[in-house]
Design an enzyme around this catalytic site. Structure first.
Site, PDB file in Angstrom:
ATOM      1  N   ASP A 250      -4.926  -2.992   0.617  1.00 33.34           N
ATOM      2  CA  ASP A 250      -5.336  -3.382   2.212  1.00 33.34           C
ATOM      3  C   ASP A 250      -4.093  -3.764   2.950  1.00 33.34           C
ATOM      4  O   ASP A 250      -3.395  -4.587   2.158  1.00 33.34           O
ATOM      5  CB  ASP A 250      -6.619  -3.949   2.404  1.00 33.34           C
ATOM      6  CG  ASP A 250      -6.841  -4.098   3.795  1.00 33.34           C
ATOM      7  OD1 ASP A 250      -6.967  -2.895   4.456  1.00 33.34           O
ATOM      8  OD2 ASP A 250      -6.825  -5.080   4.684  1.00 33.34           O
ATOM      9  N   LYS A 251      -3.591  -3.254   3.964  1.00 36.71           N
ATOM     10  CA  LYS A 251      -2.565  -3.716   4.801  1.00 36.71           C
ATOM     11  C   LYS A 251      -2.729  -5.035   5.367  1.00 36.71           C
ATOM     12  O   LYS A 251      -1.800  -6.101   4.855  1.00 36.71           O
ATOM     13  CB  LYS A 251      -2.178  -2.571   5.747  1.00 36.71           C
ATOM     14  CG  LYS A 251      -0.953  -3.125   6.385  1.00 36.71           C
ATOM     15  CD  LYS A 251      -0.663  -2.014   7.795  1.00 36.71           C
ATOM     16  CE  LYS A 251      -1.512  -2.323   9.098  1.00 36.71           C
ATOM     17  NZ  LYS A 251      -1.045  -3.502   9.790  1.00 36.71           N
TER      18      LYS A 251
END
Length: 828
Positions: free
Chosen positions: A515-516
């Site tokens: 996930d960023k």
């Protein structure tokens, strides 16, 4: 017509830990058979929200209130019928004993499932109407296993003085030789050495002295007694369960040697087997103590300032939420909480594995921090078991002693040991086939004298030698010893791995999804651009934005509320109300009665929202070309403008990605809800080739499912906002779990520190564990494969026992090497 309702699982089944529990399956099965209920299924935990039971029903047949009553009634019935216990116990000194205890518990009426591990953890699900806790305790006591007395502590937390209590009730059997016995904790080893001494004396008298034959015989019999004492007791327990274990095979071989008059060889067999057993217990005890040592990190007492301002020393079990604990320089912290007085640096390595002390400072508002302790930032938050630096500090307690992060970690690590790895399940199944096959072969060899010209004595001796050679001692301990050492080493390095399954699987992966926000980036975006529409100034745009975003806890909203005040020009911020979160897109609220929309550009022009003006669309396009995350602000039917934000990539991200590639991770994907161009820019910055942008939370779940269909994949995130995607990955990995109960509960692997640098350590350790398990299997099976033909061809019992016990000790000490594992690229 069909409606649906969702009910929280913890409200229906308070004792159930997660949605994978058997009771949840029973509940859904119970409801599916009810008239008017079309479907019942589980919705996984998401963020701060627990797992839910989703019921699809026909309102013409069942009103909503009746559906709720049925679900709560079914849950109450199941909760009343079934109970779960997780106990920390004494008396499980090795993996074979743990397996025997679990099998025996499963045979009790009313026991649905039972698991036990060599670290002293037992998990049992049982029917309340058929068996009671007292009966389970009694059954355990008959096997020499006793529940550990730990007043005021979490079930799996080992008391520092657990063996100092005079009232501690030590059991019989296994517990005695593991924890006391006639010679204390080393009774089995001393018995083994006495056996060796008696064997040596008998052999010397027989060969070197002109003594009556009965004298060496007495020495050999003494060796049999001391060498076979503990082996016989374990064999009896196994026979009660109608199981042929290694101990039984060794006794049969020793008895056979005695029947042939080969007392010396029988005594040598028992001496080497008991010595190997004792050394195995010692070696496994080292791994077990590595886990127990975690619980001893927290002090047993705390200096508390209460009421009159005076200081008093109290046991940590008596601390209550809100107490003020005084911590002197260089002392260990006794509780989880936040700093209210003083500044210092705290060594958090015992809990998070961070190698550098972290600076701590007091919160600005104690009441606000106490109201929302989970929102307190890292520079204020502290954990029990960590070590204070040079400054004296005072902390406000936010968790009871049994609920601290350290207590939960120790408890989860102990419970993780009851979760068998795929290799361990395979070896268990293999042994159940292999041992009876060995016995059948031995029976055939007993009649070899009929086929070949030799006396029965020689056939019997050969059969006993094969029995010794084929005993799978090393195989039984090969995987559990490696898993135990790997999980213990990971916990010491600030990584919680929940069992052998995730440990092995993580080491086999070559694909990772990230996930960023908050994982590859800091998770603290800042405003970089404020672009008001024509006729709107910065203050008007930001006044509305700050008013609404103050009500949201999304990272982008927090950034706008935090940084936006510098654009207000002193204007007061009106009160916003009626906030509605449009998941993955933005928010809707009202300010002074007018509707306000703040969110992505893609939110507009769909679902009844008017499209963006041409000017705002051009602004969004320009900001995105610069790599900005964008938010549009609309008041009523008028676009006020756009806000550009940027989240800084983590300093450790690029190095961590490079180290992961060096470990053999071939494919890494970054997932983001941001625009594709922004996602691509961030991914390139940290060294990731694939970036998937414009993903809603449900899109991330589908993306993980798609990846998983191609290859096993791990999902790395914060364990809260991306919990559904983590739950659908082959292995779910959560960062910063020390500050999040949700992350601790939902992930298969929890990085306690909010530091991506710990991920290569976890994967490297998992790969080393997997490699050592393979080495152990090759050694254990290879020795058996060599010894069986050799003994059939004439190799004696003595050399067979030496090779057999040598291989057992080799695999155990090989596994213990994991306790000294070091990440060459990091500081663990």
């Amino acid at each position: 017509m069909k409606d649906q309702v969702r009910l929280d699982i913890p409200l229906l089944l308070p004792e159930v830990r997660d949605e994978a529990d058997r009771c949840v399956g029973r509940l859904t099965a119970e409801l599916r058979g009810r008239q008017g209920i079309k479907r019942a299924h589980i919705v996984a935990a998401k963020g701060e929200f627990p797992a839910q039971l989703c019921i699809h029903y026909d309102p013409d047949l069942l009103p909503l209130e009746r559906v709720r009553e049925i679900a709560k009634g079914a849950g109450a019935t199941l909760a009343e019928k079934y109970q779960h216990i997780h106990w920390s116990v004494d008396g499980l000194s090795h993996a074979r004993k743990a397996r025997t205890v679990a099998d025996r518990l499963r045979k009790l009426p009313g026991i649905v499932e039972a698991e036990a591990s060599a670290v002293g953890a037992i998990g049992v699900e049982f029917s309340r109407s058929e068996v009671t806790k007292a009966e389970i305790r009694k059954a355990l006591a008959e096997m020499g296993v006793r529940q550990r007395a730990e007043p005021g502590a979490a079930p799996a937390v080992v008391s520092k003085n657990a063996h100092a209590h005079p009232e501690h009730d030590h059991g019989e059997g296994e517990h005695e030789h593991a924890h006391g016995g006639i010679f204390g904790p080393n009774t089995e080893l001393i018995f083994s050495l006495i056996c060796g001494g008696a064997l040596a004396s008998g052999f010397a008298i027989e060969k070197l002295a002109a003594a009556p034959p009965w004298i060496p015989l007495v020495c050999y019999l003494a060796a049999y007694v001391f060498g076979g004492w503990f082996t016989l007791r374990e064999a009896i327990e196994n026979l009660r369960l109608k199981r042929f274990e290694i101990d039984t095979l060794m006794l049969v071989a020793a008895a056979g040697a005695g029947a042939l008059g080969a007392w010396a060889e029988g005594a040598l067999l028992l001496f080497l087997f008991s010595l190997g057993h004792a050394l195995e217990h010692y070696a496994m005890g080292r791994a077990k103590r590595a886990i127990e040592a975690l619980a001893e990190l927290a002090p047993r007492t705390a200096m508390v300032r209460r009421g009159d301002g005076g200081l008093s020393e109290v046991p940590v079990e008596e601390l209550v939420i809100g107490d003020t604990v005084v911590v002197k320089p260089n002392e260990r912290l006794a509780a989880d909480g936040f700093v209210v007085v003083g500044r210092s640096s705290v060594n958090q390595a015992p809990v998070t594995g961070e190698s550098v002390p972290v600076d701590k400072e007091p919160v600005s508002d104690r009441a606000q921090a106490a109201a929302q302790p989970d929102k307190v930032s890292a520079q204020h938050r502290v954990f029990a078991g960590t070590i204070n630096g040079p400054g004296a500090i005072e902390i406000a307690v936010t968790r009871l002693a049994a609920d601290t992060t350290l207590a939960k970690v120790v408890k989860m690590v102990s419970e993780a040991e009851t979760q068998k790895s795929p290799t361990q399940r395979f070896t268990d199944r293999f042994e159940r086939v292999f041992v009876p096959s060995v016995l059948a072969l031995v029976v055939v060899l007993l009649f070899a004298w009929i086929v070949i010209d030799e006396p029965f004595r020689d056939s019997f001796y050969r059969a006993m030698a094969v029995l010794v050679a084929a005993s799978p001692c090393a195989l039984a301990i090969a995987t559990p010893s490696a898993v135990l050492s790997g999980v213990a080493r990971a916990a010491r390095g600030g990584v919680l791995i929940k069992g052998g399954g995730p440990l092995e699987t993580l080491g086999s992966l070559n694909a990772l999804a990230f996930d960023k926000t908050g994982t590859l980036t800091e998770g603290r975006p800042r405003i970089t651009d404020v672009v008001p529409a024509t006729g709107v100034d910065n203050a008007e745009l930001m006044t509305i934005a700050v008013a609404v975003e103050r009500l949201s806890d999304h990272p982008l909203a927090e950034a706008i509320a935090r940084d936006g005040e510098q654009y207000l020009d002193g204007q007061p911020v009106p009160a916003a109300a009626d906030l509605i979160s449009l998941t993955g897109r933005g928010v809707q609220a009202r300010v002074n009665g007018d509707m306000v929309l703040i969110g992505k550009a893609e939110m507009f022009g769909r679902d009844g929202f008017a499209p963006l003006s041409a000017e705002t669309a051009q602004t969004i396009e320009r900001l995105r070309e610069q790599g900005r995350t964008t938010m549009v602000v609309r008041l009523g039917d008028r676009d006020l403008g756009a806000i550009g934000l940027m989240d800084t990539p983590r300093a450790a991200a690029k190095d961590a990605i490079a180290r992961l590639r060096a470990l053999g991770i071939q494919r890494m994907i970054m997932m983001s809800g941001d625009n594709q161009r922004v996602a691509t820019a961030v991914a390139a910055d940290v060294g990731i080739d694939e970036a998937w942008g414009d993903l809603m939370p449900e899109d991330k779940v589908e993306a993980i499912k798609k990846l998983r269909a191609e290859t096993p994949v791990a999902m790395v995130g914060d364990g809260v906002n991306d919990a559904p995607a983590i739950a659908n990955a082959t292995v779910g990995i959560a960062m910063g779990a020390a500050g999040s109960d949700v992350a601790l509960e939902t992930a298969d692997v929890a990085l306690m520190a909010d530091d991506l640098a710990h991920l290569p350590f976890a994967i490297g350790l998992s790969r080393s564990t997997r490699w050592i398990i393979r080495q152990n299997l090759v050694v254990s099976l290879g020795v058996v494969a060599l010894l069986v033909p050799a003994t059939i061809m004439g190799l004696g019992i003595g050399p067979a026992v030496m090779a057999h016990e040598g291989s057992t000790l080799l695999v155990v000490f090989n596994a213990l090497r994991l306790l000294a594992y070091r990440d060459n690229g990091g500081s663990q």
